[in-house]
Design an enzyme around this catalytic site. Structure first.
Site, PDB file in Angstrom:
ATOM      1  N   TYR A  49      11.022   9.216   0.669  1.00  0.00           N
ATOM      2  CA  TYR A  49      11.081   8.392   0.064  1.00  0.00           C
ATOM      3  C   TYR A  49      11.619   8.679  -1.539  1.00  0.00           C
ATOM      4  CZ  TYR A  49       8.005   5.774   3.120  1.00  0.00           C
ATOM      5  OH  TYR A  49       7.706   5.137   4.264  1.00  0.00           O
ATOM      6  N   ARG A  87      13.693   3.833  11.944  1.00  0.00           N
ATOM      7  CA  ARG A  87      12.302   4.803  12.082  1.00  0.00           C
ATOM      8  C   ARG A  87      11.311   4.333  13.427  1.00  0.00           C
ATOM      9  NH1 ARG A  87       9.851   4.485   6.296  1.00  0.00           N
ATOM     10  NH2 ARG A  87       8.209   6.129   7.571  1.00  0.00           N
ATOM     11  N   ARG A  89       4.709  11.059  -2.629  1.00  0.00           N
ATOM     12  CA  ARG A  89       4.515  10.675  -1.012  1.00  0.00           C
ATOM     13  C   ARG A  89       6.004  11.121  -0.244  1.00  0.00           C
ATOM     14  NH1 ARG A  89       4.860   4.387   0.920  1.00  0.00           N
ATOM     15  NH2 ARG A  89       4.315   4.951   3.268  1.00  0.00           N
ATOM     16  N   GLU A 111      12.863  -9.463   0.407  1.00  0.00           N
ATOM     17  CA  GLU A 111      12.026  -8.268   1.267  1.00  0.00           C
ATOM     18  C   GLU A 111      12.898  -7.121   1.013  1.00  0.00           C
ATOM     19  OE1 GLU A 111      11.452  -8.945   5.256  1.00  0.00           O
ATOM     20  OE2 GLU A 111      10.370  -6.854   5.550  1.00  0.00           O
ATOM     21  N   ASP A 149       1.514 -15.925   5.469  1.00  0.00           N
ATOM     22  CA  ASP A 149       0.808 -17.250   5.224  1.00  0.00           C
ATOM     23  C   ASP A 149       0.768 -17.319   3.695  1.00  0.00           C
ATOM     24  OD1 ASP A 149       0.804 -17.692   7.982  1.00  0.00           O
ATOM     25  OD2 ASP A 149      -1.409 -17.421   7.997  1.00  0.00           O
ATOM     26  N   ALA A 191       3.463  -1.097   4.643  1.00  0.00           N
ATOM     27  CA  ALA A 191       2.924  -0.855   6.101  1.00  0.00           C
ATOM     28  C   ALA A 191       2.605  -2.203   6.571  1.00  0.00           C
ATOM     29  CB  ALA A 191       1.710   0.004   5.977  1.00  0.00           C
ATOM     30  N   PRO A 238       0.706  -1.324  -0.086  1.00  0.00           N
ATOM     31  CA  PRO A 238      -0.001   0.064  -0.136  1.00  0.00           C
ATOM     32  C   PRO A 238       0.924   1.279   0.080  1.00  0.00           C
ATOM     33  CG  PRO A 238       0.073  -0.872   1.927  1.00  0.00           C
ATOM     34  CD  PRO A 238       0.657  -1.955   1.355  1.00  0.00           C
ATOM     35  N   ASN A 239       0.209   2.330  -0.657  1.00  0.00           N
ATOM     36  CA  ASN A 239       0.933   3.472  -0.876  1.00  0.00           C
ATOM     37  C   ASN A 239       2.215   3.816  -1.641  1.00  0.00           C
ATOM     38  OD1 ASN A 239      -1.146   5.021   1.096  1.00  0.00           O
ATOM     39  ND2 ASN A 239      -0.105   3.941   2.627  1.00  0.00           N
ATOM     40  N   ASN A 254       7.985  -5.605  -1.366  1.00  0.00           N
ATOM     41  CA  ASN A 254       7.869  -4.452  -0.304  1.00  0.00           C
ATOM     42  C   ASN A 254       6.565  -4.523  -0.007  1.00  0.00           C
ATOM     43  OD1 ASN A 254       7.933  -2.530   1.036  1.00  0.00           O
ATOM     44  ND2 ASN A 254       8.961  -0.876  -0.539  1.00  0.00           N
ATOM     45  N   ARG A 270       7.947  -0.003  13.224  1.00  0.00           N
ATOM     46  CA  ARG A 270       8.271  -0.419  11.932  1.00  0.00           C
ATOM     47  C   ARG A 270       9.567  -1.227  12.005  1.00  0.00           C
ATOM     48  NH1 ARG A 270       5.723   3.149   8.225  1.00  0.00           N
ATOM     49  NH2 ARG A 270       5.435   5.232   9.280  1.00  0.00           N
ATOM     50  N   HIS A 294      12.791  -2.570   1.198  1.00  0.00           N
ATOM     51  CA  HIS A 294      12.256  -1.587   1.654  1.00  0.00           C
ATOM     52  C   HIS A 294      13.273  -0.326   1.353  1.00  0.00           C
ATOM     53  CE1 HIS A 294       9.575  -3.688   4.448  1.00  0.00           C
ATOM     54  NE2 HIS A 294      10.565  -4.279   4.704  1.00  0.00           N
ATOM     55  N   LEU A 295      12.520   0.817   0.871  1.00  0.00           N
ATOM     56  CA  LEU A 295      13.128   2.006   0.504  1.00  0.00           C
ATOM     57  C   LEU A 295      13.741   2.617   1.539  1.00  0.00           C
ATOM     58  CD1 LEU A 295      10.172   3.248  -1.434  1.00  0.00           C
ATOM     59  CD2 LEU A 295      12.398   2.857  -2.450  1.00  0.00           C
ATOM     60  N   HIS A 300       4.639  -4.802   8.779  1.00  0.00           N
ATOM     61  CA  HIS A 300       4.437  -4.915  10.275  1.00  0.00           C
ATOM     62  C   HIS A 300       3.312  -5.435  10.795  1.00  0.00           C
ATOM     63  CE1 HIS A 300       7.829  -2.042   8.887  1.00  0.00           C
ATOM     64  NE2 HIS A 300       6.920  -1.323   8.584  1.00  0.00           N
TER      65      HIS A 300
HETATM   66  C1  DQA Z   1       8.405   0.938   3.534  1.00  0.00           C
HETATM   67  C2  DQA Z   1       8.519   1.210   5.083  1.00  0.00           C
HETATM   68  C3  DQA Z   1       7.239   0.836   5.680  1.00  0.00           C
HETATM   69  O1  DQA Z   1       7.322   1.022   7.091  1.00  0.00           O
HETATM   70  C4  DQA Z   1       6.286   1.644   5.189  1.00  0.00           C
HETATM   71  O2  DQA Z   1       4.851   1.713   5.837  1.00  0.00           O
HETATM   72  C5  DQA Z   1       6.061   1.917   3.849  1.00  0.00           C
HETATM   73  C6  DQA Z   1       7.277   1.831   2.991  1.00  0.00           C
HETATM   74  C7  DQA Z   1       9.863   1.294   2.875  1.00  0.00           C
HETATM   75  O3  DQA Z   1      10.034   0.783   1.437  1.00  0.00           O
HETATM   76  O4  DQA Z   1      10.533   1.833   3.365  1.00  0.00           O
HETATM   77  O5  DQA Z   1       4.983   2.121   3.309  1.00  0.00           O
HETATM   78  O6  DQA Z   1       8.019  -0.492   3.290  1.00  0.00           O
END
Ligand code: DQA
Length: 158
Positions: free
Chosen positions: A26, A110, A21, A101, A90, A80, A13-14, A77, A114, A103-104, A83
């Site tokens: 980011y 943080r 954003r 996995e 699953d 959110a 998401p997002n 990725n 997280r 993450h940016l 977490h």
């Molecule tokens: C994220 C880190 C997460 O905590 C956050 O909710 C994101 C982006 C990252 O790529 O740094 O949406 O996964």
């Protein structure tokens, strides 16, 4: 490295809002930029790559389930949902594909909520903190892993 591997990139998401954003956190790269870069890295390595983004946990789970017979490795990725989501954990266990996995941001630098990832212990490796480069490093790691493992599903190795 990478010849013929089918890589599935999954964004949570997002991440569709990347570029707009919190750019100070980011960066200004868009998700399309990241997907384009990954597609060219994969093509150079002789691998094929599909990308999927959803803001919905259920849709992410359904998509992951569908990868069982259509992908050899997953680059994810979960954003959110990293977490919170037992359902995504699953689904990854169900498809049993080698997964990396990414993450940016460095989630450990943080907020405390997280710091926990529901998938950290079931993935091949994790890359975080390098912005869009986390994805490229993660993809290279996944291709390297597939090359060494012969594409054997997680849990099938002795
Ligand atoms: C994220 C880190 C997460 O905590 C956050 O909710 C994101 C982006 C990252 O790529 O740094 O949406 O996964």
């Amino acid at each position: 490295m990478g010849v013929g591997w089918r890589i599935a990139v999954v964004h949570g998401p997002n991440l569709n809002m990347l570029g707009l954003r919190e750019p100070e956190r980011y960066g200004t790269t868009t998700l399309a930029d990241i997907d384009d870069e990954l597609a060219s890295v994969a093509a150079e390595a002789g691998a094929s790559l599909s990308s999927y983004q959803s803001n919905s946990e259920g849709d992410l789970v359904t998509h992951l389930q569908g990868l069982r017979d259509t992908a050899d490795g997953v680059l994810i990725n979960p954003a959110a949902y990293t977490h919170t989501s037992v359902a995504i954990r699953d689904a990854l266990l169900a498809v049993a594909l080698p997964t990396v996995e990414v993450h940016l941001t460095n989630t450990h630098a943080r907020e405390e909520f997280r710091h926990h990832s529901t998938i950290a212990d079931i993935v091949v490796g994790r890359v975080m903190g390098f912005g869009r480069l986390s994805y490229v490093l993660g993809l290279n790691g996944l291709l390297e892993h597939l090359g060494h493992s012969g594409g054997i599903r997680q849990g099938e190795r002795g």
